[in-house]
Structure formats: C-alpha cells, structure tokens
Scaffold this motif. Structure first.
Motif, PDB file in Angstrom:
ATOM      1  N   ALA A 122       0.838  -1.197   0.000  1.00  0.00           N
ATOM      2  CA  ALA A 122       0.000   0.000   0.000  1.00  0.00           C
ATOM      3  C   ALA A 122       0.873   1.247   0.000  1.00  0.00           C
ATOM      4  N   ARG A 123       0.530   2.185  -0.889  1.00  0.00           N
ATOM      5  CA  ARG A 123       1.272   3.444  -0.983  1.00  0.00           C
ATOM      6  C   ARG A 123       0.469   4.646  -0.493  1.00  0.00           C
ATOM      7  N   ARG A 124      -0.826   4.659  -0.790  1.00  0.00           N
ATOM      8  CA  ARG A 124      -1.682   5.782  -0.363  1.00  0.00           C
ATOM      9  C   ARG A 124      -3.078   5.276  -0.104  1.00  0.00           C
ATOM     10  N   ARG A 125      -3.793   5.971   0.782  1.00  0.00           N
ATOM     11  CA  ARG A 125      -5.179   5.627   1.114  1.00  0.00           C
ATOM     12  C   ARG A 125      -6.023   6.885   1.092  1.00  0.00           C
ATOM     13  N   TRP A 126      -7.255   6.721   0.619  1.00  0.00           N
ATOM     14  CA  TRP A 126      -8.243   7.794   0.635  1.00  0.00           C
ATOM     15  C   TRP A 126      -9.526   7.226   1.220  1.00  0.00           C
ATOM     16  N   SER A 127     -10.239   8.028   1.958  1.00  0.00           N
ATOM     17  CA  SER A 127     -11.506   7.596   2.540  1.00  0.00           C
ATOM     18  C   SER A 127     -12.659   8.265   1.807  1.00  0.00           C
ATOM     19  N   TYR A 128     -13.570   7.448   1.300  1.00  0.00           N
ATOM     20  CA  TYR A 128     -14.811   7.898   0.668  1.00  0.00           C
ATOM     21  C   TYR A 128     -15.939   7.082   1.282  1.00  0.00           C
ATOM     22  N   PRO A 129     -16.298   7.378   2.538  1.00  0.00           N
ATOM     23  CA  PRO A 129     -17.283   6.549   3.246  1.00  0.00           C
ATOM     24  C   PRO A 129     -18.525   6.278   2.399  1.00  0.00           C
ATOM     25  N   PRO A 130     -18.963   5.025   2.369  1.00  0.00           N
ATOM     26  CA  PRO A 130     -18.545   3.872   3.173  1.00  0.00           C
ATOM     27  C   PRO A 130     -17.434   3.053   2.537  1.00  0.00           C
TER      28      PRO A 130
END
Length: 142
Positions: A122-130
């Motif tokens: 994993a290099r990057r994470r974004w949150s777009y709930p859910p």
C-alpha cells in the motif's frame, strides 16, 4: 462519493494500472459514468465471510451495458486458494493496483487481503465513506 473517488483514480492513474473493486456492481456503474482513464476493472461480489463471487473466467469489464455485464452471470463463490488464484490471475499483469472496498475488508475477507499483501504494498489511502480507495504498487518492482 463515487464521482470524487473516480476523479482521484483519474488524476493519479498511469498506464498499466488496474482497478480492483469489491463490490463490483456499484464500482462498474461508477466507472462507466465517472472514470475517464481506460483502466481495466476486475473484482467480485462479497458474499458471506471470505467468499467472493466473480464473473466467469475470462470475462472483463469494458462498459456497463456492453462489456463485463453483457448477458453473463456469476460463477460459484470462491474462497481460500481458489479465491487467491482467481484474484492473482485477474490482476497478474498490473503494475499498480487501485483497490475500492469497505475499510473493514480484511476482517471478513482475509483471503482477499492475504493475496494482495503477498504481492502488493500500500502506498496511499483515501476515505470515501462507506468505501476506501487504496493505491498499491508491486513489491520488488515499479
């Protein structure tokens, strides 16, 4: 927010990337409407813990109405080694992998996470709930 999620993929994607989605249905519709990059799309439908339905082998998403979904049905739910083998064959040629899934994916579907963790970092994470969007790169390569 599918539109924002797909905008992020468009802005950050490169040739050789692949989009892996769980659950595939909503992601396919969103990609058809909002994704401008010509990324291949793979993935499946999460069912009971650690079981995932996939489309028949060899079927690939190319557009909601005419490609991946055109007259094809689901196969049997896969788990364990079969699930891991299917996922690896679906993304085997990708250089980078975009994963769209619920943030708690690894808790209920450890085979999915084991397969990804074996070859990808994993290099990057974004949150777009859910949902969560994670960019992975192949381990030991670019």
């Amino acid at each position: 927010d599918w539109r924002a999620l797909m905008r992020t993929v468009d802005a950050e994607s490169r040739p050789g990337d692949e989009l892996l989605c769980f659950n595939l249905h909503g992601c396919s519709i969103a990609a058809d409407y909002y994704l401008e990059s010509p990324l291949p799309l793979a993935g499946g439908f999460l069912d009971w813990p650690d079981h995932v339905f996939f489309m028949p082998a060899g079927k690939r998403w190319t557009g909601y109405a005419s490609g991946y979904w055109a007259g094809t049905g689901e196969g049997e739910a896969l788990t364990g080694v079969e699930l891991e083998a299917r996922m690896e064959s679906d993304v085997g040629e990708a250089k980078r992998l975009w994963l769209v899934a619920p943030p708690d994916l690894c808790g209920e579907y450890p085979s999915v996470c084991r397969t990804i963790d074996a070859s990808w970092q994993a290099r990057r994470r974004w949150s777009y709930p859910p949902l969560e969007l994670v960019l992975y790169e192949r381990r030991g390569g670019s």
